[in-house]
Every structure is written in C-alpha cells, then in structure tokens.
Scaffold this motif. Structure first.
Motif, PDB file in Angstrom:
ATOM      1  N   ARG A  69       0.853  -1.208   0.000  1.00  0.00           N
ATOM      2  CA  ARG A  69       0.000   0.000   0.000  1.00  0.00           C
ATOM      3  C   ARG A  69       0.883   1.250   0.000  1.00  0.00           C
ATOM      4  NH1 ARG A  69       0.783   2.391   4.741  1.00  0.00           N
ATOM      5  NH2 ARG A  69       1.367   1.064   6.480  1.00  0.00           N
ATOM      6  N   PRO A  70       0.357   2.376  -0.512  1.00  0.00           N
ATOM      7  CA  PRO A  70       1.110   3.629  -0.411  1.00  0.00           C
ATOM      8  C   PRO A  70       1.430   3.915   1.060  1.00  0.00           C
ATOM      9  CG  PRO A  70      -0.754   3.873  -1.901  1.00  0.00           C
ATOM     10  CD  PRO A  70      -0.908   2.521  -1.254  1.00  0.00           C
ATOM     11  N   GLY A  71       2.671   4.262   1.322  1.00  0.00           N
ATOM     12  CA  GLY A  71       3.101   4.490   2.715  1.00  0.00           C
ATOM     13  C   GLY A  71       3.702   3.244   3.345  1.00  0.00           C
ATOM     14  N   GLY A  72       3.444   2.080   2.740  1.00  0.00           N
ATOM     15  CA  GLY A  72       4.080   0.838   3.215  1.00  0.00           C
ATOM     16  C   GLY A  72       5.515   0.760   2.699  1.00  0.00           C
ATOM     17  N   HIS A  73       6.227  -0.302   3.082  1.00  0.00           N
ATOM     18  CA  HIS A  73       7.658  -0.382   2.779  1.00  0.00           C
ATOM     19  C   HIS A  73       8.029  -1.629   1.992  1.00  0.00           C
ATOM     20  CE1 HIS A  73       7.324   2.177   6.363  1.00  0.00           C
ATOM     21  NE2 HIS A  73       8.231   2.882   5.722  1.00  0.00           N
ATOM     22  N   VAL A  74       9.128  -1.507   1.248  1.00  0.00           N
ATOM     23  CA  VAL A  74       9.745  -2.702   0.662  1.00  0.00           C
ATOM     24  C   VAL A  74      11.163  -2.813   1.227  1.00  0.00           C
ATOM     25  CG1 VAL A  74       8.410  -2.744  -1.496  1.00  0.00           C
ATOM     26  CG2 VAL A  74      10.535  -1.428  -1.406  1.00  0.00           C
ATOM     27  N   ALA A  75      11.601  -4.039   1.444  1.00  0.00           N
ATOM     28  CA  ALA A  75      12.979  -4.327   1.883  1.00  0.00           C
ATOM     29  C   ALA A  75      13.426  -5.540   1.077  1.00  0.00           C
ATOM     30  CB  ALA A  75      13.014  -4.609   3.385  1.00  0.00           C
ATOM     31  N   LEU A  76      14.238  -5.268   0.048  1.00  0.00           N
ATOM     32  CA  LEU A  76      14.554  -6.308  -0.941  1.00  0.00           C
ATOM     33  C   LEU A  76      16.066  -6.456  -1.073  1.00  0.00           C
ATOM     34  CD1 LEU A  76      11.991  -5.021  -3.635  1.00  0.00           C
ATOM     35  CD2 LEU A  76      11.617  -6.866  -1.981  1.00  0.00           C
ATOM     36  N   ASN A  77      16.499  -7.694  -1.071  1.00  0.00           N
ATOM     37  CA  ASN A  77      17.928  -8.006  -1.091  1.00  0.00           C
ATOM     38  C   ASN A  77      18.364  -8.472  -2.482  1.00  0.00           C
ATOM     39  OD1 ASN A  77      19.779 -10.716  -0.622  1.00  0.00           O
ATOM     40  ND2 ASN A  77      20.427  -9.037   0.681  1.00  0.00           N
ATOM     41  N   TYR A  78      19.460  -7.899  -2.999  1.00  0.00           N
ATOM     42  CA  TYR A  78      19.979  -8.232  -4.341  1.00  0.00           C
ATOM     43  C   TYR A  78      21.460  -8.592  -4.239  1.00  0.00           C
ATOM     44  CZ  TYR A  78      15.877  -5.547  -5.769  1.00  0.00           C
ATOM     45  OH  TYR A  78      14.596  -5.069  -5.914  1.00  0.00           O
ATOM     46  N   ARG A  79      21.943  -9.163  -5.320  1.00  0.00           N
ATOM     47  CA  ARG A  79      23.378  -9.421  -5.424  1.00  0.00           C
ATOM     48  C   ARG A  79      23.921  -8.627  -6.610  1.00  0.00           C
ATOM     49  NH1 ARG A  79      26.895 -14.424  -4.016  1.00  0.00           N
ATOM     50  NH2 ARG A  79      28.776 -13.909  -5.163  1.00  0.00           N
ATOM     51  N   THR A  80      25.067  -7.963  -6.411  1.00  0.00           N
ATOM     52  CA  THR A  80      25.676  -7.224  -7.516  1.00  0.00           C
ATOM     53  C   THR A  80      27.089  -7.735  -7.791  1.00  0.00           C
ATOM     54  OG1 THR A  80      26.127  -5.022  -8.394  1.00  0.00           O
ATOM     55  CG2 THR A  80      26.514  -5.322  -6.040  1.00  0.00           C
ATOM     56  N   TRP A  81      27.779  -7.069  -8.699  1.00  0.00           N
ATOM     57  CA  TRP A  81      29.083  -7.541  -9.161  1.00  0.00           C
ATOM     58  C   TRP A  81      30.176  -7.345  -8.111  1.00  0.00           C
ATOM     59  CZ3 TRP A  81      28.752 -10.138 -13.584  1.00  0.00           C
ATOM     60  CH2 TRP A  81      27.678  -9.865 -14.439  1.00  0.00           C
ATOM     61  N   THR A  82      31.100  -8.332  -8.059  1.00  0.00           N
ATOM     62  CA  THR A  82      32.338  -8.165  -7.289  1.00  0.00           C
ATOM     63  C   THR A  82      33.480  -8.640  -8.190  1.00  0.00           C
ATOM     64  OG1 THR A  82      32.204 -10.391  -6.391  1.00  0.00           O
ATOM     65  CG2 THR A  82      31.270  -8.640  -5.031  1.00  0.00           C
ATOM     66  N   GLY A  83      34.721  -8.403  -7.767  1.00  0.00           N
ATOM     67  CA  GLY A  83      35.879  -8.801  -8.569  1.00  0.00           C
ATOM     68  C   GLY A  83      35.874 -10.292  -8.880  1.00  0.00           C
ATOM     69  N   SER A  84      35.451 -11.110  -7.913  1.00  0.00           N
ATOM     70  CA  SER A  84      35.515 -12.573  -8.115  1.00  0.00           C
ATOM     71  C   SER A  84      34.552 -13.051  -9.205  1.00  0.00           C
ATOM     72  CB  SER A  84      35.228 -13.311  -6.804  1.00  0.00           C
ATOM     73  OG  SER A  84      33.997 -12.887  -6.294  1.00  0.00           O
ATOM     74  N   ASP A  85      33.646 -12.164  -9.638  1.00  0.00           N
ATOM     75  CA  ASP A  85      32.718 -12.560 -10.711  1.00  0.00           C
ATOM     76  C   ASP A  85      33.424 -12.768 -12.050  1.00  0.00           C
ATOM     77  OD1 ASP A  85      30.392 -12.768  -9.249  1.00  0.00           O
ATOM     78  OD2 ASP A  85      30.035 -10.613  -9.325  1.00  0.00           O
ATOM     79  N   ALA A  86      34.663 -12.242 -12.165  1.00  0.00           N
ATOM     80  CA  ALA A  86      35.408 -12.485 -13.407  1.00  0.00           C
ATOM     81  C   ALA A  86      35.518 -13.992 -13.638  1.00  0.00           C
ATOM     82  CB  ALA A  86      36.792 -11.856 -13.306  1.00  0.00           C
ATOM     83  N   ILE A  87      35.592 -14.767 -12.551  1.00  0.00           N
ATOM     84  CA  ILE A  87      35.648 -16.232 -12.678  1.00  0.00           C
ATOM     85  C   ILE A  87      34.277 -16.852 -12.411  1.00  0.00           C
ATOM     86  CG2 ILE A  87      36.634 -18.335 -11.644  1.00  0.00           C
ATOM     87  CD1 ILE A  87      39.159 -16.599 -11.134  1.00  0.00           C
TER      88      ILE A  87
END
Ligand SMILES: C[S@@+](CC[C@H](N)C(=O)[O-])C[C@H]1O[C@@H](n2cnc3c(N)ncnc32)[C@H](O)[C@@H]1O
Length: 288
Positions: A181-199
C-alpha cells in the motif's frame, strides 16, 4: 532403464535452468520422513549449513536470529510497527524466517516458486510460529504474485532475487511495490558484481547450462558445490534496479557492506551494515 523422477528436465527448468537446485530440493524434501530429515538433506539450499545432526529447531533459530538483526540494522523496527500489519515474504523456502515473521505480523503471505517448500513452510510455521496468521502464494511462473494491489504493509525478500532470471527479479521487484500500500515499505535483497565474478560468472553460466542435461543435470543440481555455482542467475547493480523503480518509491535507502565502496547512486541514502555480504545490497523504500 527406467527414468528416475529427478532425471527428466521439466519445461520450467529448460527455460530457467537456475531453478534446478530448488526443484530438486523440493523433490528431495517430499521424500523425507521427518522435518529434521528435510533440514539435513536440503537445509543447505536455504542457509548454507550442513550437518548430520541438524534439526528443524536449529534451522529455524538461524532464521529468527536474522529476522532480529535485519529488523534492527535495516531500520525497519517491525516489532514496534507490526501490530495489525500484513507482511509479504518473497522466497520463503521452508519457513526458516517465516515462523518468526508470523509471530510478529498479524498476517504473513509466504510466496515461493516451489509448492513442496510452501507445504513444508506451513509445517514449520505450525511448529514454531502462528499458522493462523499464514497464507501461502505459489509463484508458479517465477514472476507474478497472486496478491491484491495495495494489500501489504511490508514486502520483503532475502537471498532470493539473485536466483531469478534478471527479468523475473525485476518483475518481482515491481510486484513487491504493487502489492504494498502507499506508505508501506519494501525491503529487498539483491546481489551485484564483485571482482571474483570475473571467474564465478562464466563458470556459473556453464554449470547452469549443464543443469539442462537429463540425468547429469539433476545430479549436479543436488550437489552443494555445483548447485551454488549455478543457481545465481543475475547480478543487479543498484543503478539498474533504481533506474526502473525509483519513481515509485520515496525515502530510498541502500544498505551495503562496509567492505565495499559507495555505489554513489544520486539522490539515495547509503548505509552500511557489517552483516551484509560484500556482494549483496538492500533496497529499502516507502511506496508512493
Ligand atoms: C536461498 S532460498 C532463501 C529462502 C529464505 N528466504 C531463507 O532465507 O531461508 C531462495 C528461495 O527462493 C525461491 N525462489 C527462487 N526463485 C524464485 C522465484 N522466481 N519466485 C519465487 N521464489 C523463488 C526458492 O524456491 C527458495 O525457496
């Protein structure tokens, strides 16, 4: 030779091979005799813990602890604000955290791709939480929540969106906002790039491709090391997510590990918390 049920490749797994570990864990869960056996056989897919003597109670205790510190360190303080409120959990698994959420919120909607996990989630909540407050939602297509618009006070997702096809992760992000609802909240977890992603990234792609191979694929998807390599189907940087959903949110905050440099996203507050993995970040926002 007769084919084992786990050896066939379902149309869903063909299209989304990263889901093979969950499909397999769901099938393995259905074969177990007790809830403790399920945790010993499949618990690692949720909290990465293994052990021949693990119990459901110990497994749920890890979830309860995380619910406590995320509540505090993400600044959500749901203990104070949860009375009479509805909570949507995207990617509940077998209820590791759901049991605790059901003790806090008046109504909890546990959403997961796997129907067997949702059945087990109900059992976990029956033992350790408030089953009278629980509803489940089967995310059959991996991207749509069968939940009414504006019906939740908080939509939450932890270590789930990284396992979705990028388009599905974005669809679930929009769904989280739609159901809140408007005024309610979202709390969402993601994964992004790090150096080790080269492998990690190219190796993961190869492992995911192998999940499509009948027989071999299901064996690889059942093994912790190969499952963990192949099940992360995206890397989503804050700019990519915010580029799409920032106009739908107010008071946007990103929470990241102190071990990585600021993302530097304009107009967004960045906070750090040591409990956030270096490759993860949280999007916290108020729905407009
Ligand atoms: C690593 S587990 C985390 C479960 C739970 N959040 C926890 O911390 O114990 C990820 C969960 O997301 C579910 N999942 C994966 N892709 C999904 C999708 N596209 N939609 C809904 N659930 C999904 C899996 O079935 C699994 O239960």
């Amino acid at each position: 030779m007769t084919e084992e049920p786990g050896d066939s490749v379902s149309p869903m797994t063909k299209r989304r091979p990263q889901l093979a570990p969950w499909r397999n864990a769901g099938r393995v869960a259905e074969e177990q005799r007790s809830a403790d056996d399920i945790v010993r056989e499949t618990g690692w897919v949720f909290n990465n813990e293994t052990g021949e003597r693990l119990t459901l109670a110990e497994f749920v205790a890890t979830g309860t602890e995380e619910v406590g510190y995320y509540c505090h360190h993400l600044g959500l303080h749901w203990g104070e604000h949860a009375v009479g409120k509805t909570f949507v959990e995207i990617g509940s698994g077998i209820g590791r955290m759901t049991a605790s959420f059901s003790r806090i919120f008046a109504r909890v909607v546990a959403c997961d791709l796997d129907g067997a996990f949702l059945e087990r989630c109900r059992e976990t909540v029956a033992q350790f939480g408030r089953p009278d407050r629980l509803q489940t939602c089967h995310v059959d297509d991996g991207r749509t929540l069968l939940i009414a618009d504006d019906s939740a006070d908080l939509a939450f997702s932890y270590i789930t969106l990284q396992h979705c096809h990028p388009a599905d992760a974005m669809a679930l992000t929009r769904e989280a906002i739609r159901v809140t609802r408007p005024g309610g909240h979202v709390a969402l977890n993601y994964r992004t790039w790090t150096g080790s992603d080269a492998i990690l990234w190219p190796v993961g792609k190869m492992v995911r491709a192998s999940f499509r191979i009948p027989g071999l694929g299901s064996t690889l998807a059942r093994h912790r090391s190969t499952a963990r390599l192949g099940w992360q189907a995206n890397r989503l940087a804050p700019a990519a997510v915010l580029g799409e959903v920032a106009p739908l949110l107010d008071d946007v905050r990103l929470v990241r590990s102190p071990k990585r440099s600021p993302f530097g996203t304009a107009g967004v507050t960045e906070e750090t918390y040591v409990g956030v993995h270096r490759s993860h970040w949280w999007l916290i926002g108020t729905v407009r």
